[in-house]
Structures are given as structure tokens and as C-alpha cells.
Write an enzyme that holds these catalytic residues in place. Structure first.
Site, PDB file in Angstrom:
ATOM      1  N   THR A  40      40.008  47.522  70.089  1.00 23.28           N
ATOM      2  CA  THR A  40      41.207  46.727  69.786  1.00 23.28           C
ATOM      3  C   THR A  40      42.472  47.365  70.343  1.00 23.28           C
ATOM      4  OG1 THR A  40      40.215  45.766  67.833  1.00 23.28           O
ATOM      5  CG2 THR A  40      42.602  45.850  67.846  1.00 23.28           C
ATOM      6  N   TYR A  53      40.956  38.044  68.428  1.00 23.74           N
ATOM      7  CA  TYR A  53      41.489  38.391  69.753  1.00 23.74           C
ATOM      8  C   TYR A  53      40.353  38.964  70.609  1.00 23.74           C
ATOM      9  CZ  TYR A  53      41.180  42.665  67.168  1.00 23.74           C
ATOM     10  OH  TYR A  53      40.693  43.681  66.399  1.00 23.74           O
ATOM     11  N   THR A 104      37.489  50.573  66.529  1.00 26.11           N
ATOM     12  CA  THR A 104      37.368  51.166  65.195  1.00 26.11           C
ATOM     13  C   THR A 104      36.005  50.909  64.546  1.00 26.11           C
ATOM     14  OG1 THR A 104      38.358  49.205  64.195  1.00 26.11           O
ATOM     15  CG2 THR A 104      39.848  51.027  64.743  1.00 26.11           C
ATOM     16  N   ASP A 105      35.276  49.881  65.038  1.00 31.67           N
ATOM     17  CA  ASP A 105      34.038  49.503  64.348  1.00 31.67           C
ATOM     18  C   ASP A 105      33.008  50.630  64.315  1.00 31.67           C
ATOM     19  OD1 ASP A 105      35.136  47.077  63.842  1.00 31.67           O
ATOM     20  OD2 ASP A 105      33.894  45.934  65.234  1.00 31.67           O
ATOM     21  N   LYS A 124      35.303  53.843  58.189  1.00 28.87           N
ATOM     22  CA  LYS A 124      36.072  52.589  58.167  1.00 28.87           C
ATOM     23  C   LYS A 124      35.710  51.846  56.889  1.00 28.87           C
ATOM     24  CE  LYS A 124      37.263  48.500  60.829  1.00 28.87           C
ATOM     25  NZ  LYS A 124      37.177  47.741  62.091  1.00 28.87           N
ATOM     26  N   GLU A 162      15.843  60.797  41.451  1.00 27.52           N
ATOM     27  CA  GLU A 162      15.583  59.421  41.882  1.00 27.52           C
ATOM     28  C   GLU A 162      14.326  59.283  42.755  1.00 27.52           C
ATOM     29  OE1 GLU A 162      17.086  56.951  40.652  1.00 27.52           O
ATOM     30  OE2 GLU A 162      18.952  57.794  39.886  1.00 27.52           O
TER      31      GLU A 162
HETATM   32  C1  SIN Z   1      38.449  47.468  66.649  1.00 26.51           C
HETATM   33  O1  SIN Z   1      38.643  48.192  67.617  1.00 26.51           O
HETATM   34  O2  SIN Z   1      39.191  47.536  65.667  1.00 26.51           O
HETATM   35  C2  SIN Z   1      37.334  46.492  66.536  1.00 26.51           C
HETATM   36  C3  SIN Z   1      36.618  46.230  67.807  1.00 26.51           C
HETATM   37  C4  SIN Z   1      35.878  47.420  68.331  1.00 26.51           C
HETATM   38  O3  SIN Z   1      35.399  48.255  67.563  1.00 26.51           O
HETATM   39  O4  SIN Z   1      35.799  47.530  69.558  1.00 26.51           O
END
Ligand code: SIN
Length: 355
Positions: free
Chosen positions: A38, A52, A118-119, A191, A312
């Protein structure tokens, strides 16, 4: 002869004037490796924050969009990948780790910034934390809003990441994640929100520090092994062992586990309920998978907390490994790397406590 002397003088002048300008500006030399995400994304409206297109802007344009970088570092860029980072693969991690190691071995590179989606940022960060062989700073950053959005977070995140990568205080701290003014350890950060700008959290431990008005302030360090003290070496690897993650839930049946085992996986991480618990029938299925040579790691779907051994599930009797407080996606990465060295579950359990 006279021409030769002039030639030598010109060479000496060029070399020494170059050196003196390096000494004069005193700026760290930071390499920015771009992978998409992103932070390099574009929308069709300035108010668009979902839907986007990620990975559209190249590294040179990213650098040019933050002219303030020239005041804090000598930056150069390289486009290593250009992906929406949900498409990242273990082959991409290996490529990235190799490039980072090559660059950090050079005396004219002081630190590395990686711009990332971020993914899967936390996964690449932890992989690098275990495979980079240097004490020099490596900082991953990204953005939650595309570059075209009002109040895009990418430019400040990139500025802070370069600042951090050029700071002596970041050396030896392991691979760092820098977003939203917050400095996190690759091992601990995750995340936690689909769209919020402050999505990166370290649930059990908190941030390592912050950037306040252009100064990195560290409050603590991770005690786990990383980077230069890591035993994992991916220099000569082209692939990594296959490890699956299976999510635990009420009423789970063994179909997916059986399919994973039949597909030939070397390991399975159980993102179990609570303290990594499994129903009685899933314990039977996991024991059978272990009997076929598949290494089983118990982790938790809860998002935080420590998985204790032989609580467990009878880990000693069933020969299972526990993930400690690594989340399932990071437990998978450590298991993949562990399996490049050994199949001995006692040795793998030692690694889970050390890293
Ligand atoms: C992001 O960057 O926030 C989402 C898309 C990605 O991980 O490339």
C-alpha cells in the site's frame, strides 16, 4: 610522463574530494529495498482508503516523494519485488534475505529499509530477523493508506524508517518494524486491525520505543536470539520445507489435517483454541500425523500469550512442540527454518525457546 602525472593527480583529487565530502556530511548511507504494498499504492480518489491498487509506484518515485530524506541520509533505492504482499512467497523471502545480506556486507551500506505491504510484513520481518547475518540496522515499513490518499501515512513512515536505519541506537536490535512513530521487534509485532493506521501491535510486550521529533527513543530490547547470533543460514537454499497452519475451532474435523499430511507437508502448526488446545479427536489425528513423521507445533489462535508444554496436550508423550508466545504465522516460519537443520523435536523445541 607529464600527462601521466596529471592523470594521477586528477585521480587522487577525485578520490580524496569524494572521501572528504563523505566525512563532511556525516550522513549514513541507507539502501531502500522496495517490495510493493500500500505504501506504493494508488487510488482513484484522494479519499479512497480501501479497494485501491497496491504496488503501483516504483522505488525512485517513493524516494522522490519524501525530499526531506536528503537531510538525514544518503539514500539509494532498488526495486526487489513489486507485489501486493499477500502474494509474497518463501522464494521471495529467500531472495530478500540474500540481497539484504549482500548489501550489508558492503562497507558503504550502513543500514537497510524495506518498504513492504502490511499484510505479510510481520512474516518477512521475522524471516529476516532469523536469517540476516549483520548487526547493522534493518527496518521494515509500510502504510495503511495509499500514496494518493489525504493524510497518507507512507511518507512519514518512510522518513522515520530511514532515520531509524541510520541511527547507531538501532544497531544490534534485530530486525525492526517502524510505522506510526512506533518501533517494534520483528519477533513480537503483529498486524491486528484490517484498516486502522495503528494496526501494528505487540500484545504481550509493547513497543521497543518511539520516534519523537526526529529522535529514536528505545525503552527495551528483545532477549531472543536474532540476526548475527542466529544459527540459520539460507545462503545456499532455493526452497524451504512445506509447513501448513491449521485453525482450531469448535467441531473441527480432521479432513484438512489429513489432506495436509497426504500432500506431503513436513510440519503443521495448529492455531489452537485457548492455550493451544485440541479436541480429543483432533489430538488423535495430530498424533497419527506425528507418527507419519510430520512435526506438530501447538500455537494459539488467541493472538497473545504463552503455550506451556504438556498443558492441554501430553506434548512429551505425543512428541509435539509448543510455540511459546510466537503467533502461528511466525511459528510456521521458525519451523520451516528449523526443519532445514533437523527433524529432532527436542532440538526444534530448543529453537522455539531461543528465537
Ligand atoms: C497493505 O500494504 O497495507 C496491504 C496490501 C499489501 O500487503 O500489499
Amino acid at each position: 610522463m607529464k600527462t601521466f602525472r596529471i592523470f594521477i593527480l586528477v585521480i587522487l583529487f577525485t578520490v580524496f574530494s569524494g572521501l572528504s565530502s563523505l566525512e563532511a556530511d556525516g550522513l549514513p548511507r541507507i539502501m531502500i529495498l522496495a517490495t510493493g504494498g500500500t505504501i506504493a499504492g494508488t487510488g482513484t480518489r484522494s479519499t479512497q482508503t480501501v479497494g485501491y491498487a497496491a504496488a503501483k509506484i516504483g522505488v525512485d518515485a517513493l524516494i522522490a516523494s519524501v525530499p526531506e530524506l536528503t537531510g538525514i541520509a544518503r539514500v539509494s533505492g532498488e526495486q526487489v519485488l513489486q507485489l501486493a504482499n499477500e502474494n509474497m512467497t518463501p522464494a521471495d523471502w529467500l531472495k530478500l534475505a540474500r540481497r539484504v545480506n549482500q548489501l550489508l556486507a558492503k562497507s558503504d551500506v550502513d543500514g537497510i529499509v524495506i518498504t513492504h505491504g502490511t499484510d505479510t510484513l510481520e512474516e518477512s520481518a521475522y524471516f529476516l530477523n532469523l536469517t540476516v547475518k549483520s548487526m547493522k540496522p534493518v527496518v521494515l515499513t509500510g502504510a495503511m493508506r495509499p500514496a494518493t490518499a489525504i493524510s497518507a501515512d507512507g511518507p512519514m513512515n518512510l522518513y522515520h524508517a530511514v532515520l531509524l536505519a541510520g541511527s547507531p541506537s538501532a544497531a544490534g536490535m534485530g530486525v525492526l518494524v517502524m510505522l506510526n512513530d512506533q518501533i517494534s521487534a520483528a519477533r513480537e509485532v503483529s498486524k491486528t486491525n484490517t484498516t486502522a493506521v495503528d494496526t501494528f501491535r505487540t500484545p504481550d510486550f509493547g513497543f521497543l520505543g518511539y520516534i519523537i521529533d526526529g529522535k529514536p527513543l528505545f525503552y527495551r530490547a528483545t532477549t531472543k536470539r536474532h540476526t548475527a547470533t542466529s544459527e540459520f543460514d539460507v545462503t545456499n537454499l532455493d526452497t524451504l520445507p512445506e509447513v501448513a497452519i491449521l485453525y482450531g475451532y469448535a467441531g473441527e474435523n480432521r479432513t484438512l489435517l489429513d489432506a495436509a499430511v497426504a500432500s506431503g507437508v513436513s510440519g503443521v502448526v495448529n492455531a489452537g483454541t485457548g492455550n493451544g488446545s485440541m479436541s480429543g479427536r483432533m489430538q488423535t489425528a495430530y498424533r497419527e500425523a506425528r507418527g507419519k513423521g510430520v512435526v506438530i507445533v501447538r500455537a494459539s489462535r488467541t493472538g497473545s500469550g504463552f503455550i506451556a508444554r504438556s498443558v492441554e496436550a501430553k506434548d512429551d508423550a505425543y512428541d509435539f512442540v509448543v510455540a511459546g508466545n510466537l503467533n502461528p504465522q511466525k511459528a510456521r516460519i521458525l519451523l520451516m527454518l528449523a526443519l532445514t537443520k533437523t527433524k529432532d523435536t527436542k532440538e526444534i523445541q530448543r529453537m522455539f525457546m531461543a528465537y
